[in-house]
Design a protein around this motif. Structure first.
Motif, PDB file in Angstrom:
ATOM      1  N   ILE A  45       0.855  -1.197   0.000  1.00 55.55           N
ATOM      2  CA  ILE A  45       0.000   0.000   0.000  1.00 55.55           C
ATOM      3  C   ILE A  45       0.890   1.246   0.000  1.00 55.55           C
ATOM      4  CG2 ILE A  45      -1.713   1.312   1.323  1.00 55.55           C
ATOM      5  CD1 ILE A  45      -2.816  -1.442   2.263  1.00 55.55           C
ATOM      6  N   GLU A  46       1.947   1.211   0.786  1.00 54.52           N
ATOM      7  CA  GLU A  46       2.862   2.367   0.828  1.00 54.52           C
ATOM      8  C   GLU A  46       3.547   2.564  -0.519  1.00 54.52           C
ATOM      9  OE1 GLU A  46       2.845   4.693   2.933  1.00 54.52           O
ATOM     10  OE2 GLU A  46       1.481   3.584   4.220  1.00 54.52           O
ATOM     11  N   ARG A  47       3.900   1.466  -1.176  1.00 54.59           N
ATOM     12  CA  ARG A  47       4.536   1.571  -2.493  1.00 54.59           C
ATOM     13  C   ARG A  47       3.599   2.287  -3.463  1.00 54.59           C
ATOM     14  NH1 ARG A  47       5.410  -0.889  -7.585  1.00 54.59           N
ATOM     15  NH2 ARG A  47       3.484  -2.093  -7.430  1.00 54.59           N
ATOM     16  N   ALA A  48       2.323   1.884  -3.436  1.00 58.05           N
ATOM     17  CA  ALA A  48       1.350   2.536  -4.341  1.00 58.05           C
ATOM     18  C   ALA A  48       1.214   4.014  -3.966  1.00 58.05           C
ATOM     19  CB  ALA A  48       0.005   1.827  -4.268  1.00 58.05           C
ATOM     20  N   ARG A  49       1.174   4.279  -2.659  1.00 61.84           N
ATOM     21  CA  ARG A  49       1.021   5.682  -2.219  1.00 61.84           C
ATOM     22  C   ARG A  49       2.198   6.541  -2.667  1.00 61.84           C
ATOM     23  NH1 ARG A  49      -1.150   4.545   3.325  1.00 61.84           N
ATOM     24  NH2 ARG A  49      -3.356   4.434   2.840  1.00 61.84           N
ATOM     25  N   SER A  50       3.372   5.921  -2.732  1.00 64.83           N
ATOM     26  CA  SER A  50       4.577   6.700  -3.007  1.00 64.83           C
ATOM     27  C   SER A  50       4.520   7.347  -4.403  1.00 64.83           C
ATOM     28  CB  SER A  50       5.828   5.820  -2.887  1.00 64.83           C
ATOM     29  OG  SER A  50       5.849   4.901  -3.960  1.00 64.83           O
ATOM     30  N   PHE A  51       3.645   6.852  -5.264  1.00 62.98           N
ATOM     31  CA  PHE A  51       3.528   7.453  -6.599  1.00 62.98           C
ATOM     32  C   PHE A  51       2.615   8.684  -6.610  1.00 62.98           C
ATOM     33  CE2 PHE A  51       4.636   3.034  -7.568  1.00 62.98           C
ATOM     34  CZ  PHE A  51       5.782   3.277  -8.302  1.00 62.98           C
ATOM     35  N   PHE A  52       1.964   8.919  -5.499  1.00 62.24           N
ATOM     36  CA  PHE A  52       0.992  10.018  -5.472  1.00 62.24           C
ATOM     37  C   PHE A  52       1.314  11.024  -4.368  1.00 62.24           C
ATOM     38  CE2 PHE A  52      -0.805   6.275  -7.341  1.00 62.24           C
ATOM     39  CZ  PHE A  52      -1.257   6.772  -8.559  1.00 62.24           C
ATOM     40  N   THR A  53       2.598  11.254  -4.207  1.00 63.89           N
ATOM     41  CA  THR A  53       3.002  12.256  -3.222  1.00 63.89           C
ATOM     42  C   THR A  53       2.635  13.636  -3.757  1.00 63.89           C
ATOM     43  OG1 THR A  53       5.144  12.220  -4.264  1.00 63.89           O
ATOM     44  CG2 THR A  53       4.913  10.940  -2.244  1.00 63.89           C
ATOM     45  N   SER A  54       2.543  14.599  -2.863  1.00 61.24           N
ATOM     46  CA  SER A  54       2.187  15.952  -3.292  1.00 61.24           C
ATOM     47  C   SER A  54       3.287  16.528  -4.160  1.00 61.24           C
ATOM     48  CB  SER A  54       2.029  16.854  -2.075  1.00 61.24           C
ATOM     49  OG  SER A  54       0.919  16.459  -1.337  1.00 61.24           O
ATOM     50  N   PRO A  55       2.933  17.355  -5.150  1.00 56.54           N
ATOM     51  CA  PRO A  55       3.980  18.059  -5.887  1.00 56.54           C
ATOM     52  C   PRO A  55       4.650  19.084  -4.969  1.00 56.54           C
ATOM     53  CG  PRO A  55       1.793  18.793  -6.573  1.00 56.54           C
ATOM     54  CD  PRO A  55       1.587  17.676  -5.613  1.00 56.54           C
ATOM     55  N   ASP A  56       5.581  19.797  -5.522  1.00 58.82           N
ATOM     56  CA  ASP A  56       6.399  20.680  -4.709  1.00 58.82           C
ATOM     57  C   ASP A  56       5.663  21.996  -4.417  1.00 58.82           C
ATOM     58  OD1 ASP A  56       8.612  21.282  -3.406  1.00 58.82           O
ATOM     59  OD2 ASP A  56       9.900  21.621  -5.174  1.00 58.82           O
ATOM     60  N   TRP A 108     -15.720  33.145 -14.632  1.00 59.79           N
ATOM     61  CA  TRP A 108     -14.897  31.937 -14.784  1.00 59.79           C
ATOM     62  C   TRP A 108     -14.511  31.380 -13.407  1.00 59.79           C
ATOM     63  CZ3 TRP A 108      -9.429  31.177 -14.018  1.00 59.79           C
ATOM     64  CH2 TRP A 108      -8.901  30.040 -14.631  1.00 59.79           C
ATOM     65  N   LEU A 109     -14.145  32.302 -12.500  1.00 58.91           N
ATOM     66  CA  LEU A 109     -13.778  31.865 -11.145  1.00 58.91           C
ATOM     67  C   LEU A 109     -14.932  31.116 -10.497  1.00 58.91           C
ATOM     68  CD1 LEU A 109     -12.098  34.947  -9.411  1.00 58.91           C
ATOM     69  CD2 LEU A 109     -10.983  32.805 -10.079  1.00 58.91           C
ATOM     70  N   ARG A 110     -16.135  31.670 -10.691  1.00 59.33           N
ATOM     71  CA  ARG A 110     -17.298  31.093 -10.026  1.00 59.33           C
ATOM     72  C   ARG A 110     -17.599  29.689 -10.553  1.00 59.33           C
ATOM     73  NH1 ARG A 110     -21.430  34.955 -11.056  1.00 59.33           N
ATOM     74  NH2 ARG A 110     -19.821  36.442 -10.496  1.00 59.33           N
ATOM     75  N   ARG A 111     -17.478  29.482 -11.860  1.00 62.61           N
ATOM     76  CA  ARG A 111     -17.907  28.206 -12.415  1.00 62.61           C
ATOM     77  C   ARG A 111     -16.758  27.222 -12.608  1.00 62.61           C
ATOM     78  NH1 ARG A 111     -23.209  27.335 -11.654  1.00 62.61           N
ATOM     79  NH2 ARG A 111     -22.230  25.318 -11.847  1.00 62.61           N
ATOM     80  N   ASN A 112     -15.562  27.691 -12.966  1.00 65.79           N
ATOM     81  CA  ASN A 112     -14.520  26.761 -13.424  1.00 65.79           C
ATOM     82  C   ASN A 112     -13.377  26.566 -12.427  1.00 65.79           C
ATOM     83  OD1 ASN A 112     -16.124  27.502 -15.647  1.00 65.79           O
ATOM     84  ND2 ASN A 112     -14.509  27.026 -17.103  1.00 65.79           N
ATOM     85  N   VAL A 113     -13.461  27.245 -11.288  1.00 69.83           N
ATOM     86  CA  VAL A 113     -12.357  27.150 -10.322  1.00 69.83           C
ATOM     87  C   VAL A 113     -12.890  26.631  -8.991  1.00 69.83           C
ATOM     88  CG1 VAL A 113     -10.583  28.481  -9.100  1.00 69.83           C
ATOM     89  CG2 VAL A 113     -11.162  29.056 -11.466  1.00 69.83           C
ATOM     90  N   ARG A 114     -12.162  25.678  -8.418  1.00 68.70           N
ATOM     91  CA  ARG A 114     -12.586  25.085  -7.141  1.00 68.70           C
ATOM     92  C   ARG A 114     -11.512  25.284  -6.092  1.00 68.70           C
ATOM     93  NH1 ARG A 114     -16.222  20.739  -7.448  1.00 68.70           N
ATOM     94  NH2 ARG A 114     -15.385  20.126  -5.429  1.00 68.70           N
ATOM     95  N   GLY A 115     -11.924  25.127  -4.841  1.00 68.92           N
ATOM     96  CA  GLY A 115     -10.982  25.204  -3.728  1.00 68.92           C
ATOM     97  C   GLY A 115      -9.981  24.058  -3.771  1.00 68.92           C
ATOM     98  N   HIS A 116      -8.959  24.194  -2.941  1.00 64.28           N
ATOM     99  CA  HIS A 116      -7.847  23.238  -2.932  1.00 64.28           C
ATOM    100  C   HIS A 116      -7.452  23.023  -1.475  1.00 64.28           C
ATOM    101  CE1 HIS A 116      -3.856  21.633  -3.896  1.00 64.28           C
ATOM    102  NE2 HIS A 116      -4.187  21.642  -5.190  1.00 64.28           N
ATOM    103  N   ARG A 117      -6.960  21.846  -1.162  1.00 62.29           N
ATOM    104  CA  ARG A 117      -6.635  21.598   0.250  1.00 62.29           C
ATOM    105  C   ARG A 117      -5.404  22.386   0.703  1.00 62.29           C
ATOM    106  NH1 ARG A 117      -2.434  17.942   0.736  1.00 62.29           N
ATOM    107  NH2 ARG A 117      -1.891  16.993  -1.259  1.00 62.29           N
ATOM    108  N   ILE A 118      -4.608  22.868  -0.236  1.00 57.12           N
ATOM    109  CA  ILE A 118      -3.404  23.624   0.130  1.00 57.12           C
ATOM    110  C   ILE A 118      -3.692  25.122   0.025  1.00 57.12           C
ATOM    111  CG2 ILE A 118      -0.975  24.065  -0.471  1.00 57.12           C
ATOM    112  CD1 ILE A 118      -1.440  21.213   0.518  1.00 57.12           C
ATOM    113  N   PRO A 119      -3.402  25.902   1.090  1.00 59.68           N
ATOM    114  CA  PRO A 119      -3.669  27.333   1.024  1.00 59.68           C
ATOM    115  C   PRO A 119      -2.942  27.982  -0.164  1.00 59.68           C
ATOM    116  CG  PRO A 119      -3.011  26.689   3.240  1.00 59.68           C
ATOM    117  CD  PRO A 119      -2.832  25.481   2.373  1.00 59.68           C
ATOM    118  N   GLY A 120      -3.653  28.887  -0.857  1.00 59.01           N
ATOM    119  CA  GLY A 120      -3.026  29.608  -1.954  1.00 59.01           C
ATOM    120  C   GLY A 120      -3.106  28.898  -3.288  1.00 59.01           C
ATOM    121  N   TYR A 121      -3.688  27.697  -3.301  1.00 60.69           N
ATOM    122  CA  TYR A 121      -3.830  26.945  -4.559  1.00 60.69           C
ATOM    123  C   TYR A 121      -5.308  26.754  -4.915  1.00 60.69           C
ATOM    124  CZ  TYR A 121       1.107  25.851  -4.860  1.00 60.69           C
ATOM    125  OH  TYR A 121       2.464  25.958  -4.997  1.00 60.69           O
ATOM    126  N   ALA A 122      -5.549  26.462  -6.188  1.00 63.36           N
ATOM    127  CA  ALA A 122      -6.917  26.199  -6.653  1.00 63.36           C
ATOM    128  C   ALA A 122      -6.867  25.125  -7.738  1.00 63.36           C
ATOM    129  CB  ALA A 122      -7.524  27.477  -7.234  1.00 63.36           C
TER     130      ALA A 122
END
Ligand code: HEM
Ligand code: SF4
Length: 554
Positions: free
Chosen positions: A286-297, A323-337
């Motif tokens: 499971i950890e091996r599979a997870r290791s491919f989906f680490t957060s980007p930088d 566009w912001l209202r319809r095509n942009v969503r929140g993100h778990r990381i502050p400052g990202y979308a």
């Protein structure tokens, strides 16, 4: 993103050599069409109305800029300069030359892509949430589990010739964005009260000529048992599914016939033999599979300041604000979308994308989103990791390239199958209907007032365009050799999955935009405050819609 190892590369090289030889034997007349059929299907090649159609897997919708550029190259050199994003997050080429398909597959293999198991009676590409890993409402990232399923199901000898095709979807968020209730197996990965990770398991969902909502057969399956439990389900299906009748061969028919309770009991019994066997997942695996989906930088950003800047820009530019209202969503990381690029401008077949656009998306992915993009089952493209401070620049570029139509989740963000323009099974064309409806509703402000509204179109009962689960669904039907359209209302593919009800007699193509307008008029005159179409329909039922649409002209 998963990166192929040498083993993966070898297996694909061997597969292509094998398919090249099979194609050669078919072209030389040594293989009959019916002998070639299962061989080509296992490699993603259909024969449809005008030309072969090649379906390429995009595992759980993840694609990088190198792959996008290679798809552009293939579209340009081997096809007619475009391809199509499907309702299961895959890519289809509509015009390949049969003799060149082995070359196309070789080109794809170099960028870790293929069409293996994208058609035929096997386990297909596992689909997922296009916002996996970044969604604010995510409990567990589903992608490592999709990858585990991909590796297990690829070339699985026991499940290469199932009674019928088999589709699995996995979601890990509170909102279901992967349509898990209308898949052969739908999995919700979550944490239980003790904090352990596991799956809620639904089985026997599907669309097609017999639409069925999946049944819950296990409330919590500990993660280490993912594969052993899937194996148990597939084994029961493989042994008991109806091989005598193609139309009754999907697992949904079996589950219905024996009841979900009995099916669940059979699976549990089978699973008892399997659960401590070799498919039980170890922590390392499971950890091996997870290791491919680490957060980007990701950078450490001031989320509030970034949002304030975006709000300022929105105040000064109405188009950007929409566009912001319809095509942009929140993100778990502050400052990202997370941004959705719309493939649904009026006048373009929903989900179609040109060679140049593929390259532009690759450029945008490189510049703004760590070189990665996602395909969505609504047939759009997501850039999942965009800095809020880049949103304005991204919007401007997306606008120039034609993907900034601010219509995500609205009436004009239509899901649509290829229909009669391409598909030999079609009763009617679907793309021109989508276009006519988009033209009828080309005033975006009007469309925004309607709120979220899904309109899905299929050209025949096979339901590739998910019409059963559209808030408004349109189905192409054949009436004495003429193309007609049946309307269904009240479908949904979200957590509250429901199948639409047929409104009544079908309509001609020319009537469709007016019919949809009448449905919308009824909605507007009956809705309360901000109520959505689906909620109004559920509250007031079909009668007022029927009355309006079938009223005699006077
Ligand atoms: C053009 C060639 C195509 C052919 C011949 C074709 C054929 C079929 C058939 C026969 C089914 C019904 C199978 C069943 O329910 O057992 C089906 C279902 C489906 N197809 Fe297609 N299809 C084609 C293209 C597409 C495209 C372009 C998409 C996506 C836009 C698509 C997505 C789907 C989906 C999502 C289903 C779901 C129904 C389900 O499995 O429950 N197909 N297709
Ligand atoms: S729904 Fe029918 S017409 Fe549309 S792609 Fe599927 S099989 Fe073809």
């Amino acid at each position: 993103m998963y990166i192929y190892d040498e083993y993966d590369h070898n297996i694909l090289r061997e597969r292509i050599a094998q398919f090249r030889a099979q194609t050669g034997r078919f072209l030389d007349g040594d293989l009959k069409p019916e002998e070639f059929l299962p061989l080509r299907l296992q490699n993603g090649l259909y024969v449809q109305r005008l030309a072969p159609m090649l379906r390429i897997n995009v595992p759980y919708g993840m694609i990088n800029s190198t792959q996008l550029r290679r798809l552009a190259h293939i579209a340009r050199h081997y096809d007619k300069g475009y391809c199509h994003v499907t309702t299961r997050q895959n890519i289809q080429f509509n015009w390949p030359d049969l003799t060149e398909v082995p070359d196309i597959l070789a080109e794809l293999a170099e960028v870790q892509m293929h069409g293996t198991q994208s058609s035929g009676n096997c386990i297909r590409n596992t689909t997922s949430d296009p916002f996996a890993g970044v969604a604010e409402d995510e409990q567990v990232d589903p992608r490592p589990y999709c990858e585990i399923i991909r590796q297990w199901s690829s070339f699985h000898p026991e499940f290469a010739f199932l009674p019928r095709k088999f589709k699995i979807a996995v979601t890990g968020s509170a909102s279901d964005r992967a349509a898990v209730h209308v898949h052969d197996i739908g999995l919700e990965v979550l944490k239980n009260e003790a904090g352990e990770t596991g799956f809620r398991v639904y089985v026997g969902g599907g669309l097609g000529r017999t639409p069925v909502i999946g049944s819950l057969i296990r409330e919590f399956l500990p993660e280490e048992h993912l594969l052993s439990y899937l194996e148990a389900i597939l084994r029961i299906y493989n042994q008991s599914g109806r091989r005598d009748n193609k139309y009754k061969a999907r697992i949904k028919i079996l589950v219905k016939a024996v009841t979900a309770e009995v099916f669940a009991a059979q699976v549990e019994q089978e699973w008892n033999h399997l659960k401590d066997g070799y498919t039980r997942l170890t922590r390392e695996e499971i950890e091996r599979a997870r290791s491919f989906f680490t957060s980007p930088d990701y950078q450490t950003l001031d989320g509030k300041a970034a949002q304030a800047d975006v709000d300022d820009q929105a105040l000064q530019n109405v188009g950007f604000a929409k566009w912001l209202r319809r095509n942009v969503r929140g993100h778990r990381i502050p400052g990202y979308a997370a941004v959705t690029l719309s493939l649904k401008p009026t006048g373009v077949a929903p989900g179609d994308i040109t060679d140049t656009q593929l390259e532009r998306i690759a450029d945008l992915a490189d510049e703004f989103s760590f070189g990665e993009a996602r395909t969505t089952h609504e047939q759009n493209i997501v850039l999942a990791d965009v800095r809020k401070s880049d949103l304005f620049a991204l919007w401007q570029k997306a606008d120039t390239f034609g993907f900034a139509t601010a219509n995500i989740g609205t009436l004009t963000d239509i899901i649509c199958c290829p229909g009669g323009d391409f598909c030999s099974l079609a009763n009617a064309k679907s793309i021109p209907i989508a276009e006519a409806i988009q033209r009828q509703f080309d005033d975006l402000d009007y469309v925004y007032d309607l709120g979220d509204l899904n309109l899905n179109i299929s050209g025949c009962m096979n339901a590739c365009g998910h019409h059963h689960v559209g808030h408004i669904g349109i189905l192409g039907v054949d009436k004495k050799g003429e193309e007609f359209y049946q309307v269904q209302l009240g479908g949904s593919s979200s957590n509250d999955t429901s199948l639409g009800d047929v409104l009544g007699p079908s309509f001609s193509a020319a009537d469709m935009p007016v019919v949809i307008q009448k449905l919308i008029d009824v909605f507007i005159s009956n809705r309360t405050d901000e109520e959505l179409f689906i909620d109004t329909y559920r509250r007031i039922g079909a009668a007022p819609f029927k009355e309006r649409v079938y009223a005699k002209a006077h």
